[in-house]
Enzyme design. Structure first.
Site, PDB file in Angstrom:
ATOM      1  CG  ASP A  73      -1.970   1.012   1.037  1.00 30.49           C
ATOM      2  OD1 ASP A  73      -2.821   0.885   1.824  1.00 30.49           O
ATOM      3  OD2 ASP A  73      -1.793   2.169   0.971  1.00 30.49           O
ATOM      4  CG  ASP A 109      -3.083   3.928  -3.159  1.00 33.99           C
ATOM      5  OD1 ASP A 109      -4.322   3.112  -3.108  1.00 33.99           O
ATOM      6  OD2 ASP A 109      -3.860   4.571  -2.218  1.00 33.99           O
ATOM      7  CD  GLU A 110      -5.604  -1.293  -2.276  1.00 37.49           C
ATOM      8  OE1 GLU A 110      -5.679  -2.255  -1.537  1.00 37.49           O
ATOM      9  OE2 GLU A 110      -6.689  -0.644  -2.283  1.00 37.49           O
TER      10      GLU A 110
END
Length: 501
Positions: free
Chosen positions: A105, A199-200
DNA sequence: TCTGGGGTCCTGCGGCGC
DNA sequence: TCTGGCGCCGCAGGACCC
């Protein structure tokens, strides 16, 4: 399977009795050995009775009995060690069957991108989001979070909490580029990687971590090389499945590194507040709290019928998650959308038909572009409206032919608007195409219809809906309904199932 | 303080055909 | 011809995620 079940049983028993697993193992082996010896003596007596020599044991000389006893002890010891070896083998097997799922993350991703672009922002409280009166915080830096500035908060509140807050409008092109670089680096190193959002991502590292290095050292090295090559900080979580990995990466931010195996859920997972459990949102958490479920551990142990009826079908999987079980499949196939939509909130609530119509035309173009980008078509158009009381309604219309054309999408959305909007002030309007599918699949379906329908476009896509309406090429649904006779004269194209009368 | 925008999944309800 | 039961499916809304 039997061995695994036995091992799981022993583990559960040790958890239940709150004692060391080795102690339970030792006791179990003594119990098994003693049981086997008792069974052996019983079987020997039975055999003696069957062969009509019940006193055979009593008549044996003492030396013979000693030899038999010594033999029995020898066998018991051998059995003990064989069981020990088998159990450690089973342990290894279970260990090998358990996957190593990693969740990565990016910490305050948008804020990191802005800081990388402008180093003067480093160490300052910043928030990404619109600065308008209806803007909300998309992401905030950790410095801003210390003032209580969080995602989803209205920008007005954020500014009141942090007087020095630097508000930056989002640069989504920049974030997409940075995200692409970051995940490209990871994709070069790992095959089983699934990007979950901008974003992960999840990575299946079951066969990636060498035996001569600890999981922690390996991941620490990865975290450092990611920072070195991309200049982006991330939190890493490792678990036996996706849920544990996700909870692990959330456990410590920024630059966290947490490992949660089923063996240590009691220390790490169970004390976490129920509101922080993945899958339990802001609506459900307070309701669970009222039923006495304050932590993930409370959920793991509960059998309350009230909790079951609150969570309904989600109860079983939520409880399994809380006990460390869950899906461990990582799907590396590229993003395949099931729906594509666009929506906007007006600066001020509006009752102006033209303003709403123009927004729908603009949003339809966005939706069309996205559909074309993914080579998708859809037959279901949905229009969403939100009124000044923040109540949201959506209505759908199904077309007879799938499309990704902006004009057809706008036309359909406007028909829905005409049918359902009661002219009350609107806060937001949204257009979406649902149940999208591949163009190839769509063309196969179209071949079932006449060729004429496929090659003859309804209207030129370059023309605007306003012009088409003015020129009479396009009509509002309301006028079509009123002029049913005219419509009957020209039945060549009926794009809307919902309008057939 | 007053609530963005992009999605997914689930559930309940009602219409429809058998 | 009418009616009830059943399963399927589309639709609308809600909850959740980032």
């Amino acid at each position: 399977m039997l061995c695994i079940t036995l091992y799981e049983f022993l583990r559960a028993l040790s958890n239940l009795l709150k004692v060391n697993k080795s102690f339970v193992l030792f006791l179990s082996l003594i119990f098994i050995t003693k049981s086997l010896m008792t069974i052996g003596v019983t079987v020997a007596s039975k055999i003696a009775n069957i062969i009509n020599k019940p006193n055979v044991l009593a008549n044996l000389p003492t030396t013979t009995i000693k030899i038999i006893a010594a033999y029995a002890v020898k066998r018991a010891i051998i059995t003990f060690f064989i069981s020990l070896i088998m159990l450690s083998f089973v342990r290894e097997m279970v260990k090998k069957m358990t996957k190593k799922i990693v969740h990565i993350d990016l910490n305050a991703f948008f804020a990191q991108c802005e800081i990388n672009k402008d180093k003067s922002l480093l160490g300052k409280p910043i928030a990404i989001g619109s600065n308008g009166k209806r803007g909300v915080v998309s992401t905030s830096s950790y410095e801003a979070r210390r003032f209580g500035v969080y995602s989803g908060q209205s920008m007005a509140e954020a500014r009141s909490l942090c007087k020095n807050l630097i508000v930056i409008p989002g640069d989504y092109h920049l974030y997409s580029k940075e995200s692409y670089n970051f995940f490209s680096y990871l994709k070069k190193r790992y095959k089983l990687i699934e990007q979950a959002s901008i974003d992960e991502c999840y990575i299946d590292m079951t066969d990636c971590i060498p035996d001569d290095i600890t999981e922690r050292d390996y991941l620490l090295d990865l975290q450092l090389s990611l920072y070195k090559y991309t200049n982006l900080k991330c939190s890493i979580g490792l678990g036996d499945n996706r849920f544990l990995a996700k909870m692990a990466s959330d456990y410590q931010k920024p630059l966290g590194l947490t490992i949660i195996h089923r063996e240590n859920i009691e220390e790490i997972l169970w004390p976490i507040k129920i509101s922080n459990m993945f899958g339990i949102g802001k609506k459900t958490a307070p309701k669970l709290g009222k039923l006495g479920i304050k932590t993930i551990g409370d959920l793991a142990k509960t059998n309350s019928s009230e909790v079951k009826s609150l969570l309904e079908s989600y109860f079983d999987s939520a409880k399994a998650h809380a006990n460390g079980y869950g899906d461990d499949i990582v799907d590396p196939s590229p993003f395949d959308p099931k729906s594509v939509g666009a929506s906007r909130t007006f600066l001020d609530d509006t009752t102006d038909y033209d303003e709403v119509k123009n927004m729908i035309i603009y949003l339809s173009k966005e939706v069309s572009n996205e559909l074309k980008k993914y080579h998708k078509l859809s037959s279901t158009c949905s229009l969403t409206i939100r009124n000044q009381d923040f109540v949201t309604h959506s209505k759908q219309l199904t077309l007879t032919m799938p499309t990704n054309d902006n004009v057809v999408i706008a036309q359909t959305a406007l028909i829905i608007l005409d049918r359902f909007w009661k002219q009350e002030p609107l806060r937001l309007v949204g257009v979406a195409m649902l149940q999208v599918f591949d163009e190839k699949e769509g063309y196969r379906q179209m071949e079932l219809f006449s060729k004429e329908n496929i090659v003859k476009p309804l209207i030129d896509s370059n023309e605007t809906v306003e012009n088409l309406l003015l020129e009479g090429k396009l009509k509002k649904a309301s006028s079509v309904k009123k002029n049913k006779k005219n419509n009957d004269k020209n039945p060549s194209y009926k794009p809307f199932v919902g309008l057939e009368e």
